[in-house]
Design a protein around this motif. Structure first.
Motif, short mmCIF file in Angstrom:
data_model
loop_
_atom_site.label_atom_id
_atom_site.label_comp_id
_atom_site.label_asym_id
_atom_site.label_seq_id
_atom_site.Cartn_x
_atom_site.Cartn_y
_atom_site.Cartn_z
N SER A 119 0.81 -1.22 0.00
CA SER A 119 0.00 0.00 0.00
C SER A 119 0.85 1.28 0.00
CB SER A 119 -0.93 0.00 1.21
OG SER A 119 -0.13 0.02 2.37
N LEU A 120 2.16 1.15 -0.03
CA LEU A 120 3.00 2.37 -0.03
C LEU A 120 2.79 3.14 -1.34
CD1 LEU A 120 6.38 1.13 1.48
CD2 LEU A 120 4.84 2.81 2.46
N PRO A 121 2.69 4.50 -1.25
CA PRO A 121 2.43 5.27 -2.49
C PRO A 121 3.66 5.33 -3.40
CG PRO A 121 2.74 6.75 -0.62
CD PRO A 121 2.79 5.36 -0.07
N ASN A 122 3.42 5.42 -4.69
CA ASN A 122 4.45 5.62 -5.74
C ASN A 122 5.67 4.71 -5.57
OD1 ASN A 122 2.78 7.76 -6.49
ND2 ASN A 122 3.86 9.14 -5.10
N LYS A 123 5.43 3.45 -5.30
CA LYS A 123 6.55 2.51 -5.07
C LYS A 123 7.46 2.40 -6.30
CE LYS A 123 6.62 -1.32 -2.46
NZ LYS A 123 6.32 -2.63 -1.99
N ALA A 124 6.83 2.21 -7.46
CA ALA A 124 7.62 2.00 -8.68
C ALA A 124 8.47 3.22 -8.98
CB ALA A 124 6.67 1.70 -9.83
N ASP A 125 7.88 4.40 -8.75
CA ASP A 125 8.56 5.65 -9.05
C ASP A 125 9.84 5.80 -8.20
OD1 ASP A 125 8.85 8.06 -10.22
OD2 ASP A 125 7.71 9.15 -8.66
N ILE A 126 9.67 5.59 -6.90
CA ILE A 126 10.81 5.79 -6.00
C ILE A 126 11.85 4.68 -6.22
CG2 ILE A 126 9.97 4.59 -3.91
CD1 ILE A 126 11.67 7.98 -3.87
N GLU A 127 11.36 3.51 -6.60
CA GLU A 127 12.29 2.40 -6.85
C GLU A 127 13.21 2.75 -8.04
OE1 GLU A 127 11.52 -2.23 -5.94
OE2 GLU A 127 10.04 -1.18 -7.14
N SER A 128 12.62 3.36 -9.07
CA SER A 128 13.46 3.68 -10.23
C SER A 128 14.45 4.79 -9.87
CB SER A 128 12.61 4.05 -11.45
OG SER A 128 12.12 5.34 -11.30
N LYS A 129 14.03 5.69 -8.93
CA LYS A 129 14.96 6.76 -8.51
C LYS A 129 16.14 6.15 -7.72
CE LYS A 129 12.18 10.78 -8.80
NZ LYS A 129 10.79 11.03 -8.60
N VAL A 130 15.82 5.15 -6.89
CA VAL A 130 16.89 4.50 -6.12
C VAL A 130 17.88 3.84 -7.08
CG1 VAL A 130 17.38 2.59 -4.52
CG2 VAL A 130 15.50 4.15 -4.05
N GLU A 131 17.33 3.19 -8.11
CA GLU A 131 18.21 2.53 -9.09
C GLU A 131 19.10 3.54 -9.81
OE1 GLU A 131 16.09 -0.20 -11.68
OE2 GLU A 131 15.58 -1.27 -9.83
N GLU A 132 18.48 4.69 -10.16
CA GLU A 132 19.25 5.73 -10.86
C GLU A 132 20.36 6.27 -9.95
OE1 GLU A 132 16.72 8.80 -12.35
OE2 GLU A 132 18.45 10.03 -12.96
N PHE A 133 20.00 6.47 -8.67
CA PHE A 133 20.97 6.98 -7.69
C PHE A 133 22.18 6.03 -7.59
CE2 PHE A 133 22.48 6.59 -3.29
CZ PHE A 133 22.90 7.88 -3.04
N LEU A 134 21.85 4.71 -7.49
CA LEU A 134 22.93 3.73 -7.35
C LEU A 134 23.81 3.68 -8.59
CD1 LEU A 134 21.03 0.83 -5.56
CD2 LEU A 134 22.71 2.37 -4.57
N SER A 135 23.15 3.82 -9.76
CA SER A 135 23.95 3.74 -10.98
C SER A 135 24.87 4.97 -11.11
CB SER A 135 23.02 3.54 -12.17
OG SER A 135 23.22 4.48 -13.15
N LEU A 136 24.37 6.16 -10.73
CA LEU A 136 25.21 7.36 -10.77
C LEU A 136 26.37 7.24 -9.78
CD1 LEU A 136 22.63 10.27 -11.10
CD2 LEU A 136 24.30 9.51 -12.78
N LYS A 137 26.05 6.71 -8.62
CA LYS A 137 27.06 6.53 -7.57
C LYS A 137 28.19 5.63 -8.09
CE LYS A 137 27.42 6.88 -2.88
NZ LYS A 137 28.49 7.73 -2.68
N LYS A 138 27.79 4.58 -8.82
CA LYS A 138 28.76 3.66 -9.39
C LYS A 138 29.65 4.38 -10.41
CE LYS A 138 27.40 -1.06 -9.59
NZ LYS A 138 26.54 -1.98 -10.29
N GLN A 139 29.00 5.25 -11.19
CA GLN A 139 29.75 5.95 -12.24
C GLN A 139 30.78 6.91 -11.65
OE1 GLN A 139 27.20 7.76 -15.25
NE2 GLN A 139 25.76 6.08 -14.95
#
Ligand code: SF4
Length: 385
Positions: free
Chosen positions: A266-286
């Protein structure tokens, strides 16, 4: 009156929140244990060891001699066959390998007992309860043996892949609790030795305990009890200690804030925040390699400036800053462990040492007096914009 067992103490040390959920709120875990074949095999072997002497006591009334090893192993094989059908075991080979572990354990146990002429233990699964006024300590000891010299040995069966070292056995809190239980509840006599028996490996690790070890353990339990008393059933006040090995088999994962995101639909905008977390991790890696290069360059420039006594090269300035202030009392343990204790003492703060001067031992005072006390200078490279 509250009662603590070793498993409760271990649960508290493993994860306070898990303890709160299970012991204080009485929540039922989604048990993974019930289906873990290794755990189930372990507890079946354990039962067979217990039954070995219990049935021995009963049958000795009617027949002579001990059950033969093949007969005993066959009984076990049939029992394991029935049990394994209820468990999720990925392949027949794994089921057979587990069965083999069981049969080897039985064989090792049987032969070890045979060498002692199947002498009966004085306690089997001995239940105990020690009343300490504020709370009780309870549990069950696998076995207590009376040795030839008249002394007692407490034995705990361990069905596991790894055998503890002597050092680990010396620090084992469960054995300290058993020492206390044997002395104050079961036999009213202190055991001379305590042993961990590993039937799969057929190894036995001995240790001993003193009353000082018991005091140390009781102090720990007392602190735990006071903490629980203070926090009550308020789950917000209990810390989580996430770690892969603990959380994987934890039956409270779904309620735990550490894993809430994975389970709460029931958490709001789960998919949205999940993709932001993925983007954050990928930038961090770069940027990781860039950060590493920056650190490398920084220390090379800093060394060059220090060696040549330069304060500034272009936008880079070398700034001296004062080192950290340490509390000498807390730092003392570290001082003792360091080979170069004197060097470390130099980084202590003089006014704090003066403040605590009376608390130091004479030997510590000598070291402190001999050391030149001042704050270290740490050079920091600053880049002007
Ligand atoms: S999932 Fe992990 S952190 Fe959460 S309660 Fe269980 S053991 Fe503790």
């Amino acid at each position: 009156m509250k009662s603590y067992s070793y498993s409760k103490i271990r649960l508290w040390e493993e994860c306070e929140l898990k303890f709160c959920a299970h012991e204080l709120l009485g929540l039922k875990p989604d048990s993974l244990f019930d289906f873990d074949p290794k755990m189930q095999l372990g507890s079946l072997i354990h039962n067979y060891f217990e039954k070995f002497y219990k049935s021995q006591i009963q049958t000795s009334l009617f027949r002579q001699g001990v059950i033969s090893l093949p007969e005993w192993q066959e009984e076990f094989r049939q029992e394991w066959d029935k049990l394994s059908q209820k468990l999720f075991i990925p392949s027949k080979d794994i089921q057979k390998a587990l069965e083999e572990r069981g049969l080897v354990s039985l064989k090792n146990f049987y032969e070890r007992e045979k060498q002692k002429d199947f002498k009966l233990p004085i306690y089997l699964e001995g239940r105990f309860q020690v009343d300490l006024g504020q709370f009780k300590l309870g549990g069950r000891i696998d076995r207590v043996d009376r040795e030839e010299d008249g002394s007692l040995t407490v034995i705990d069966y361990k069905i596991s892949d790894q055998v503890q070292t002597c050092l680990q056995a010396d620090a084992d809190q469960q054995l300290t609790l058993y020492y206390l239980a044997c002395k104050q509840s079961l036999s009213r006599e202190a055991p001379k030795r305590l042993a961990l028996y590993y039937p799969i490996q057929d190894e036995i690790v001995y240790t001993t305990r003193t009353d000082d070890d018991v005091h140390e353990l009781l102090e720990k339990i007392l602190n735990m009890d006071l903490e629980i008393l203070e926090r009550g059933c308020n789950s917000d006040k209990y810390n989580t200690s996430p770690a892969e090995w603990k959380c994987r088999s934890c039956g409270f994962k779904e309620q735990c804030p550490e894993h809430k995101f994975m389970h709460d639909l029931s958490l709001p905008n789960k998919a949205d925040i999940e993709s932001k977390v993925e983007e954050f991790l990928s930038l961090k890696k770069q940027i990781a390699p860039l950060e590493e290069s920056l650190e490398g360059l920084k220390s090379e420039i800093k060394e060059y400036m220090k060696d040549n006594q330069l304060k500034k090269i272009g936008a880079c300035s070398l700034k001296p800053i004062q080192g950290d202030i340490y509390d000498p009392i807390k730092s003392w343990d570290f001082i003792r462990k360091l080979e170069d204790g004197y060097q470390y003492v130099k980084s202590l703060n003089k006014s704090l040492i003066d403040e605590h001067w009376d608390n130091f031992e004479p030997e510590q005072k000598d070291i402190l007096k001999a050391a030149k006390i001042r704050k270290p200078v740490v050079y920091h490279l600053r880049v002007d914009n």
